[in-house]
Enzyme design. Sequence first.
Site, PDB file in Angstrom:
ATOM      1  N   LYS A  54       0.835  -1.208   0.000  1.00  0.00           N
ATOM      2  CA  LYS A  54       0.000   0.000   0.000  1.00  0.00           C
ATOM      3  C   LYS A  54       0.867   1.254   0.000  1.00  0.00           C
ATOM      4  O   LYS A  54       0.603   2.213  -0.718  1.00  0.00           O
ATOM      5  CB  LYS A  54      -0.923   0.009   1.237  1.00  0.00           C
ATOM      6  CG  LYS A  54      -2.051  -1.006   1.146  1.00  0.00           C
ATOM      7  CD  LYS A  54      -2.776  -1.189   2.477  1.00  0.00           C
ATOM      8  CE  LYS A  54      -3.792  -2.321   2.349  1.00  0.00           C
ATOM      9  NZ  LYS A  54      -4.391  -2.727   3.618  1.00  0.00           N
ATOM     10  N   GLN A  98      -4.684  -1.407   9.689  1.00  0.00           N
ATOM     11  CA  GLN A  98      -4.603  -2.740   9.093  1.00  0.00           C
ATOM     12  C   GLN A  98      -5.206  -3.773  10.052  1.00  0.00           C
ATOM     13  O   GLN A  98      -4.881  -3.810  11.235  1.00  0.00           O
ATOM     14  CB  GLN A  98      -3.126  -3.069   8.791  1.00  0.00           C
ATOM     15  CG  GLN A  98      -2.916  -4.389   8.076  1.00  0.00           C
ATOM     16  CD  GLN A  98      -3.438  -4.398   6.645  1.00  0.00           C
ATOM     17  OE1 GLN A  98      -3.572  -3.342   6.009  1.00  0.00           O
ATOM     18  NE2 GLN A  98      -3.754  -5.566   6.131  1.00  0.00           N
ATOM     19  N   ASP A 121     -11.247   2.771   4.254  1.00  0.00           N
ATOM     20  CA  ASP A 121     -11.681   1.370   4.198  1.00  0.00           C
ATOM     21  C   ASP A 121     -13.208   1.280   4.070  1.00  0.00           C
ATOM     22  O   ASP A 121     -13.744   0.212   3.790  1.00  0.00           O
ATOM     23  CB  ASP A 121     -11.297   0.653   5.504  1.00  0.00           C
ATOM     24  CG  ASP A 121     -10.114  -0.268   5.338  1.00  0.00           C
ATOM     25  OD1 ASP A 121      -9.882  -0.738   4.217  1.00  0.00           O
ATOM     26  OD2 ASP A 121      -9.437  -0.525   6.353  1.00  0.00           O
TER      27      ASP A 121
HETATM   28  N1  GUN Z   1      -6.727  -6.715   6.116  1.00  0.00           N
HETATM   29  C1  GUN Z   1      -7.002  -7.442   5.013  1.00  0.00           C
HETATM   30  N2  GUN Z   1      -7.734  -6.717   4.154  1.00  0.00           N
HETATM   31  C2  GUN Z   1      -7.913  -5.511   4.713  1.00  0.00           C
HETATM   32  C3  GUN Z   1      -8.585  -4.314   4.305  1.00  0.00           C
HETATM   33  O1  GUN Z   1      -9.168  -4.225   3.224  1.00  0.00           O
HETATM   34  N3  GUN Z   1      -8.532  -3.287   5.178  1.00  0.00           N
HETATM   35  C4  GUN Z   1      -7.912  -3.367   6.369  1.00  0.00           C
HETATM   36  N4  GUN Z   1      -7.931  -2.298   7.161  1.00  0.00           N
HETATM   37  N5  GUN Z   1      -7.290  -4.446   6.785  1.00  0.00           N
HETATM   38  C5  GUN Z   1      -7.281  -5.504   5.955  1.00  0.00           C
END
Ligand code: GUN
Length: 287
Positions: A54, A98, A121
């Site tokens: 990311k 995350q 998100d």
């Molecule tokens: N962990 C796995 N996928 C995601 C996501 O789309 N957002 C977040 N915050 N954590 C994740």
Amino acid sequence: MAATIIDGKALAQKVREEVRVRAKAFEEAFGRKPGLHVILVGDDPASQVYVRNKERAAEKDGLAGLVHRLPADTSQETLLAKVRELNEDDAIDGILVQLPLPKHLDELAVVDAIAPEKDVDGLHPVNAGLLVAGRDGLRPCTPSGCMRILEEAGVDPSGKRAIVVGRSILVGKPIALMLLEKNATVTIAHSRTADLEARVREADIVVAAVGKPELVRGSWLKPGAVVIDVGINRLADGSLVGDVHYGEAVEVASVITPVPGGVGPMTIAHLLENTVKAAELRARKAG
Ligand code: GUN
């Protein structure tokens, strides 16, 4: 009939090209890049890889990306204080914590603490509520990526029967709502669904987001079905497979997303898009 195989990498590049243009325009107008900050608690190896990807993607596309790495024994109070600090920083447009968090932390309380206008998100109850109401807001990235895949493949959900296998807050529920918004007739299936195979066979569009390797077999599909596979499952031999048996399904489907290289790359692209959107909306509000 040969299935159209979606090239998620190429499509994600197209989305990210749009992000780059908007990020550049934002920077020219406001003298700073749209800012995406990610909080990573602990040292889960998979999460570390995701977060690094990311961060790299954000920088590549003209965003200011920063990762806040906190130790695994971080307290709830310290984590909430960090979220509040990012909420109050005007140069930060997107905040992502995350998941999953270490067991001792309360995930829901942490998500609730993120300012809804920075919740890239799309998990905050305000954004979830806007989606339910069919209103504009920040929407979860993976479902947005799936909808873009349908659009690019020329699949109009209107009047079609869709089944979503899986009811998670991150994927299953939001994509069901997005398909409904596009006038599909939507079934949400889950672990207690009776005769899943028969329900899948009725569907023109199948979205698999359940986290069970190769659960959906080719023989379950209606010929010509559109198959969107959100699953990413690592098998004992190290290979990655989806929630759909690809080798079988590709013989029956009209459109299908492979794993890897289908939905996966679209998630990051839409995270970046949400960040630019959040930046634009905040700037417009500040007027
Ligand atoms: N962990 C796995 N996928 C995601 C996501 O789309 N957002 C977040 N915050 N954590 C994740």
